[in-house]
Motif scaffolding. Structure first.
Motif, PDB file in Angstrom:
ATOM      1  N   UNK A  34     -45.337  -5.014  20.299  1.00 50.73           N
ATOM      2  CA  UNK A  34     -44.047  -4.364  20.058  1.00 50.73           C
ATOM      3  C   UNK A  34     -44.098  -2.846  20.194  1.00 50.73           C
ATOM      4  N   UNK A  35     -45.208  -2.247  19.745  1.00 51.37           N
ATOM      5  CA  UNK A  35     -45.256  -0.786  19.652  1.00 51.37           C
ATOM      6  C   UNK A  35     -46.322  -0.134  20.522  1.00 51.37           C
ATOM      7  N   UNK A  36     -47.168  -0.939  21.173  1.00 52.48           N
ATOM      8  CA  UNK A  36     -48.225  -0.365  21.988  1.00 52.48           C
ATOM      9  C   UNK A  36     -49.335   0.213  21.129  1.00 52.48           C
ATOM     10  N   UNK A  37     -50.394   0.689  21.805  1.00 52.21           N
ATOM     11  CA  UNK A  37     -51.529   1.196  21.045  1.00 52.21           C
ATOM     12  C   UNK A  37     -51.190   2.446  20.263  1.00 52.21           C
ATOM     13  N   UNK A  38     -50.192   3.233  20.758  1.00 46.96           N
ATOM     14  CA  UNK A  38     -49.822   4.461  20.051  1.00 46.96           C
ATOM     15  C   UNK A  38     -49.240   4.164  18.676  1.00 46.96           C
ATOM     16  N   UNK A  39     -48.573   3.010  18.564  1.00 49.89           N
ATOM     17  CA  UNK A  39     -47.927   2.669  17.302  1.00 49.89           C
ATOM     18  C   UNK A  39     -48.728   1.750  16.413  1.00 49.89           C
TER      19      UNK A  39
END
Length: 206
Positions: A34-39
Motif C-alpha cells: 500500500x505504501x511502498x518501502x518509503x512508508x
C-alpha cells in the motif's frame, strides 16, 4: 532504512510465536504493497498486526529485518513449477504467474523489489529466493529433454533459458510500466523455446 545482519527469527516457530510472526509478516506485506518501502515503519507494522511495537523491535530489530523475514517466508511456501506437458506450456504458465504478481494493484512483488534496493540484507535474501526458484525450475528443462523437445546431446543452460523466457515480463511491466498484454506470457515462452531448440542456450557455447 537501517540494515541488519541477515539473521532472522526461527524460520518455523510454533504456537504463539508462529501466530505473531504470521500477523507481523501479513502486516509487512500489506504496508509494503500500500505504501511502498518509503512508508514501511516498525510502528505501522505493529499497529496493523495488532502486536506491541516492543515485540516487533525485539524480534526484527528494524525494517531491514522485517524485509528479510518476509522474503524468507516466501521461500517457505510449498511452490511447485508448472507441469503442463510441454516446455512451451510450462513457461507460459510460469509467465502468467509472474504477470499476475506484477499487475495486481497494489503489487507486493513490485514493492518488494523496490525495497530490496534500499536494504542490503533484503537484497541478499531476495537473491537467495530467486536462486532457489531458478533451481526448482530446472526440472522444466529436464522434462523437455526427456520429451525430445530439446536436444539431449547438446545440454541446455536451464537458468539462461528461464531468464530469457521471463525477462520480457519484467521489462514490459516494471521498466516500461506498460499495460498488461495477455498475449505476452505465451509469446515470450514461445520465443525462448524456439531459441533453446536452436541451441541458443547450449552449455557447449554459441
Amino acid at each position: 532504512m537501517t540494515d541488519t545482519p541477515d539473521a532472522t527469527p526461527d524460520r518455523r516457530p510454533g504456537g504463539r510465536t508462529a501466530r505473531v510472526r504470521a500477523q507481523v509478516l501479513d502486516a509487512v506485506r500489506a504496508e509494503l504493497a500500500e505504501h511502498g518501502h518509503e512508508g514501511l515503519t516498525m510502528e505501522g507494522v505493529a499497529t496493523r498486526a495488532g502486536v506491541h511495537r516492543a515485540t516487533v523491535y525485539r524480534r526484527w530489530r528494524d525494517v531491514g529485518g522485517l524485509l528479510v523475514d518476509v522474503i524468507d517466508a516466501a521461500g517457505e511456501i510449498d511452490w511447485q513449477p508448472p507441469d503442463t506437458g510441454s516446455l512451451r506450456g510450462d513457461l507460459t504458465a510460469l509467465n502468467q504467474e509472474i504477470q499476475q504478481s506484477l499487475v495486481e494493484r497494489p503489487s507486493f512483488a513490485v514493492a518488494l523489489m523496490a525495497a530490496s534496493f534500499h536494504s542490503a540484507p533484503a537484497a541478499r535474501a531476495q537473491t537467495r529466493l530467486w536462486t532457489d526458484r531458478y533451481a526448482q525450475c530446472e526440472v522444466l528443462v529436464e522434462r523437455a529433454v526427456e520429451r525430445g523437445e530439446l536436444p539431449a546431446g547438446r545440454p541446455t543452460d536451464a537458468r539462461s533459458l528461464l531468464i530469457a523466457a521471463t525477462a520480457p515480463l519484467y521489462h514490459e511491466l516494471v521498466l516500461l510500466r506498460a499495460e498488461r498484454d495477455p498475449r505476452l506470457p505465451e509469446r515470450a515462452a514461445r520465443a525462448a523455446v524456439l531459441a533453446a531448440a536452436a541451441g541458443a542456450f547450449s552449455d557447449a557455447g554459441s
